[in-house]
Design a protein around this motif. Structure first.
Motif, mmCIF file in Angstrom:
data_model
loop_
_atom_site.group_PDB
_atom_site.id
_atom_site.type_symbol
_atom_site.label_atom_id
_atom_site.label_comp_id
_atom_site.label_asym_id
_atom_site.label_seq_id
_atom_site.Cartn_x
_atom_site.Cartn_y
_atom_site.Cartn_z
ATOM 1 N N LEU A 115 0.710 -1.349 -0.204
ATOM 2 C CA LEU A 115 -0.083 -0.273 0.005
ATOM 3 C C LEU A 115 0.819 1.348 0.270
ATOM 4 O O LEU A 115 0.849 1.843 -0.651
ATOM 5 C CB LEU A 115 -1.029 0.240 1.098
ATOM 6 C CG LEU A 115 -1.840 1.214 1.483
ATOM 7 C CD1 LEU A 115 -2.703 1.581 0.481
ATOM 8 C CD2 LEU A 115 -2.548 0.999 2.326
ATOM 9 N N ASN A 123 1.097 4.152 -2.488
ATOM 10 C CA ASN A 123 1.336 5.546 -2.158
ATOM 11 C C ASN A 123 1.878 6.620 -2.727
ATOM 12 O O ASN A 123 1.834 7.712 -3.800
ATOM 13 C CB ASN A 123 1.261 5.517 -0.711
ATOM 14 C CG ASN A 123 -0.791 5.512 -0.030
ATOM 15 O OD1 ASN A 123 -2.131 5.085 -0.745
ATOM 16 N ND2 ASN A 123 -0.730 5.000 0.971
ATOM 17 N N LEU A 160 1.681 6.436 -6.911
ATOM 18 C CA LEU A 160 0.702 7.292 -6.910
ATOM 19 C C LEU A 160 1.291 9.070 -7.719
ATOM 20 O O LEU A 160 0.771 10.132 -8.258
ATOM 21 C CB LEU A 160 -0.506 7.827 -6.818
ATOM 22 C CG LEU A 160 -1.198 5.668 -6.912
ATOM 23 C CD1 LEU A 160 -2.313 4.994 -6.583
ATOM 24 C CD2 LEU A 160 -2.420 6.453 -8.872
ATOM 25 N N ILE A 161 1.623 9.033 -6.000
ATOM 26 C CA ILE A 161 2.306 10.147 -5.479
ATOM 27 C C ILE A 161 2.884 10.919 -7.110
ATOM 28 O O ILE A 161 2.667 11.963 -7.725
ATOM 29 C CB ILE A 161 2.515 11.087 -4.209
ATOM 30 C CG1 ILE A 161 1.562 10.434 -3.206
ATOM 31 C CG2 ILE A 161 3.325 11.603 -4.259
ATOM 32 C CD1 ILE A 161 1.940 10.580 -2.074
ATOM 33 N N TYR A 191 0.553 9.641 -11.930
ATOM 34 C CA TYR A 191 -0.451 9.254 -11.534
ATOM 35 C C TYR A 191 -0.735 8.114 -12.518
ATOM 36 O O TYR A 191 -0.423 8.375 -14.136
ATOM 37 C CB TYR A 191 -1.945 9.358 -12.148
ATOM 38 C CG TYR A 191 -3.259 9.164 -12.212
ATOM 39 C CD1 TYR A 191 -3.820 9.520 -11.024
ATOM 40 C CD2 TYR A 191 -3.799 9.220 -13.658
ATOM 41 C CE1 TYR A 191 -5.272 8.403 -10.928
ATOM 42 C CE2 TYR A 191 -5.264 8.753 -13.320
ATOM 43 C CZ TYR A 191 -5.386 8.359 -12.455
ATOM 44 O OH TYR A 191 -6.874 7.916 -12.527
ATOM 45 N N ALA A 236 -3.760 3.186 -9.097
ATOM 46 C CA ALA A 236 -5.076 3.711 -9.121
ATOM 47 C C ALA A 236 -5.984 2.380 -7.897
ATOM 48 O O ALA A 236 -6.592 1.766 -6.753
ATOM 49 C CB ALA A 236 -5.753 4.658 -9.142
ATOM 50 N N ARG A 238 -3.894 0.022 -5.990
ATOM 51 C CA ARG A 238 -2.994 0.717 -4.459
ATOM 52 C C ARG A 238 -4.898 0.457 -3.508
ATOM 53 O O ARG A 238 -4.556 -0.180 -2.292
ATOM 54 C CB ARG A 238 -3.473 2.421 -4.508
ATOM 55 C CG ARG A 238 -3.523 2.963 -3.384
ATOM 56 C CD ARG A 238 -3.593 4.215 -3.660
ATOM 57 N NE ARG A 238 -3.432 4.979 -1.727
ATOM 58 C CZ ARG A 238 -4.994 5.081 -1.242
ATOM 59 N NH1 ARG A 238 -6.002 5.454 -2.097
ATOM 60 N NH2 ARG A 238 -5.108 5.431 -0.052
ATOM 61 N N LEU A 253 -5.507 -1.903 -0.529
ATOM 62 C CA LEU A 253 -5.730 -0.962 0.629
ATOM 63 C C LEU A 253 -7.381 -1.741 1.475
ATOM 64 O O LEU A 253 -7.350 -1.785 3.232
ATOM 65 C CB LEU A 253 -6.436 -0.005 0.793
ATOM 66 C CG LEU A 253 -6.835 1.528 1.349
ATOM 67 C CD1 LEU A 253 -6.434 2.146 2.114
ATOM 68 C CD2 LEU A 253 -8.030 2.383 0.956
ATOM 69 N N ASN A 285 -6.907 -2.054 5.421
ATOM 70 C CA ASN A 285 -7.889 -1.651 6.128
ATOM 71 C C ASN A 285 -9.428 -2.208 5.951
ATOM 72 O O ASN A 285 -10.198 -1.572 6.475
ATOM 73 C CB ASN A 285 -8.030 -0.299 5.194
ATOM 74 C CG ASN A 285 -6.716 0.355 6.355
ATOM 75 O OD1 ASN A 285 -5.645 0.092 5.839
ATOM 76 N ND2 ASN A 285 -7.182 1.287 6.115
ATOM 77 N N GLU A 293 -12.762 4.233 -1.426
ATOM 78 C CA GLU A 293 -12.293 4.783 -1.945
ATOM 79 C C GLU A 293 -12.403 4.292 -3.523
ATOM 80 O O GLU A 293 -12.256 5.429 -4.095
ATOM 81 C CB GLU A 293 -11.165 4.057 -1.353
ATOM 82 C CG GLU A 293 -9.864 4.764 0.192
ATOM 83 C CD GLU A 293 -9.896 5.963 -0.185
ATOM 84 O OE1 GLU A 293 -8.745 6.597 -0.924
ATOM 85 O OE2 GLU A 293 -10.281 7.022 0.366
ATOM 86 N N LYS A 350 -14.515 6.897 -5.214
ATOM 87 C CA LYS A 350 -13.962 8.373 -5.890
ATOM 88 C C LYS A 350 -13.189 8.390 -6.746
ATOM 89 O O LYS A 350 -13.004 9.481 -7.759
ATOM 90 C CB LYS A 350 -13.237 8.071 -4.644
ATOM 91 C CG LYS A 350 -13.799 8.428 -3.103
ATOM 92 C CD LYS A 350 -12.375 9.628 -2.173
ATOM 93 C CE LYS A 350 -13.302 9.798 -0.778
ATOM 94 N NZ LYS A 350 -12.541 9.318 0.326
ATOM 95 N N LEU A 351 -12.708 6.785 -7.205
ATOM 96 C CA LEU A 351 -11.266 6.709 -8.567
ATOM 97 C C LEU A 351 -12.519 7.467 -9.658
ATOM 98 O O LEU A 351 -11.102 7.519 -10.918
ATOM 99 C CB LEU A 351 -11.096 5.210 -8.554
ATOM 100 C CG LEU A 351 -10.650 4.265 -7.446
ATOM 101 C CD1 LEU A 351 -9.640 3.674 -7.862
ATOM 102 C CD2 LEU A 351 -9.067 5.366 -7.594
#
Lengths: 112, 412
Positions: free
Chosen positions: B318, B322, B325-326, B329, B334, B337, B341, B345, B353, B356-357
């Motif tokens: 993960l 992160n 992607l930073i 992209y 994405a 990731r 996650l 989590n 999440e 939202k993509l």
């Protein structure tokens, strides 16, 4: 899409308000995931930049103080620039910013 | 090795070496002459060896014949003599006789020079890959067409156009300077990365060909590791990445040539040796202060060589996604990731999440959400898998999604 500046502030001074090392570790992880989440939505407008914690403040009388602290206790922890349609969306993203966990806040400004 | 196997093998290993050396000697203007001489050399080998038997040292035989053919060519072709031999004389400081240097060192230098020529930014990525396969890997037009799932005509045109462009731009085939290496290494690595991916992710059913593509990308990458100036951290990182991926090559397709998902792969079919090689190059990559996407992807691939699901494994994956992607992209990063996650989590958070993509036209977005919703909300899971089917093009993607749908329907 517009660009928004998000500025994170919190009190880095008051001793009893500082997180424990364990909390800090968890906190860092949340930051990384928050940045990752924004990047995964392709909403990071600029590369991330780390900022030194020391800092200086120049007052109106031109005295220079060490530390990033002005008269208020809060100081800038960092800032990022994101892409969002409007203030509402930017605020929605800021809602999950980890600075809030430690009693901080996020100031949002749209780039013109 | 029998002659029947020996020649194709030598063609694969020696063709590109000889072409590189000749191109390096002649210059960009005469790529075709170089290719003709080398092809002609192999033709002679086929004829002579079938009568006289295989020579003691086949590569040396090929080199000698190629050298002689070059000399004959130069003698015969007066135009070439006038135009080129002057250039060659000029570069080799007026030796009376043109020497074709087939030493290990000159071969390595020539190949490096050719890699940087082929990966010139003046030609498109597609053309770079086709040209690399043709000139640096000794792939025939038909093989390249098979790899790209297109026809010979298209590949032929693509390669010729690329050659013309290089000629027009008067690209010099030369040892890249340190400055040129620093400026162009990333382009070179991207081409090698694409070449590898072409083999690894290709929808072509030809497994042997796909493996060859991966092997060639690794070989060229290894040439860069062997050269002092190009042996840089990110070069090692890319090679590590390729080793880790390639270690699963056998396990990721079943006997019918269908894709086997990572979770369902038989770990005993993973290639330990390649995993160890990968770790070696990853260690080599861990110097300097530049963290490139190849480092991050190699890190992710490293953790995937541990089959067992541990919190440590997924936390690390993960974190690497992160970072990736930073840095840069990409939709697939994405989605991956978000999968990581879910492992760290939980599915609920990962669904939030994922939604939202904003990748609703992406096949993998829907198969990810299908997987995340499975067991939580089978109805939604099914809806996503059905969307995925609509978006899937390849038969292996379709059959994987169908498996998921069948499983859901059975349980539901």
């Amino acid at each position: 899409m517009n660009e928004f500046l998000l500025v994170f502030r919190r009190d880095y001074q008051t001793r009893e308000d500082q997180p424990s090392p364990d909390q800090m570790q968890e906190h860092f992880k949340n930051w990384k995931n928050w940045f990752g989440s924004i990047a995964a939505q392709d909403k990071l407008a600029r590369p991330l930049q780390r900022w030194d914690g020391e800092g200086k403040v120049v007052n109106h009388d031109k005295t220079i103080l060490n530390g990033p602290y002005a008269e208020i206790k809060e100081s800038i922890g960092g800032l990022i620039v994101i892409k969002a349609a409007n203030y509402e969306e930017a605020a929605e993203i800021a809602k999950s910013c980890p600075i809030l966990e430690l009693g901080g806040n996020v100031e949002i400004r749209m780039a013109l | 090795m029998e002659e029947k196997e020996l020649l194709p093998h030598l063609f694969r290993t020696e063709y590109q070496k000889m072409v590189s050396v000749l191109c390096y000697t002649f210059g960009i203007e005469h790529i075709e002459v170089a290719q003709d001489i080398v092809s002609d050399t192999f033709l002679s080998a086929t004829e002579v060896w079938s009568i006289k038997g295989i020579p003691e040292n086949p590569p040396a035989w090929l080199y000698t014949v190629a050298k002689n053919k070059t000399k004959n060519y130069l003698k015969r072709d007066s135009l070439f003599e006038k135009k080129i031999s002057e250039e060659i004389r000029y570069t080799t400081l007026a030796s009376e006789q043109i020497e074709i240097d087939m030493s290990q060192k000159n071969i390595a230098d020539s190949q490096l020079a050719m890699i940087f020529t082929v990966c010139d930014p003046s030609i498109s990525n597609e053309s770079q890959i086709a040209l690399a396969l043709n000139l640096l890997c000794g792939f025939g037009i038909q093989e390249i067409a098979d790899a790209f799932l297109t026809n010979k005509e298209v590949v032929y045109k693509r390669i010729n156009r690329a050659k013309e462009k290089l000629k027009e731009a008067k690209i010099k085939i030369e040892q890249p300077s340190k400055l040129a290496i620093n400026m162009r290494l990333e382009t070179v690595l991207t081409t090698l990365y694409l070449l590898f991916s072409e083999g690894y992710y290709s929808i072509s059913q030809n497994t042997v060909l796909r493996k060859d593509l991966c092997a060639e990308a690794m070989r060229l990458n290894y040439l860069l590791v062997e050269n002092e100036d190009t042996n840089q951290p990110q070069v090692n990182a890319l090679l590590a990445l390729m080793c880790f991926h390639a270690s699963r090559f056998e396990a990721r397709t079943d006997d019918n040539g269908e894709l086997v998902l990572y979770e369902d792969q038989d770990e005993s079919r993973w290639d330990r040796k390649l995993m160890e090689r990968g770790e070696y190059f990853l260690n080599e990559a861990a110097s300097g202060d530049k963290l490139t996407k190849f480092h991050l992807e190699a890190g992710i691939a490293y953790w995937h060589t541990h089959k067992e699901d541990t919190p440590e494994k997924w936390e690390n994956i993960l974190d690497l996604y992160n970072h990736l992607l930073i840095l840069e992209y990409s939709p697939i990063a994405a989605l991956n990731r978000t999968f990581a996650l879910a492992k760290t989590n939980g599915k609920e958070q990962a669904i939030l999440e994922a939604e939202k993509l904003n990748l609703t036209t992406n096949l993998f977005y829907h198969s990810l959400l299908g997987n995340l919703y499975s067991d939580l909300d089978d109805k939604k899971a099914l809806a996503h898998f059905e969307m995925a089917i609509v978006l899937a093009h390849s038969s292996s993607d379709k059959s994987l999604i169908l498996k998921n749908i069948k499983r859901l329907k059975k349980e539901g």
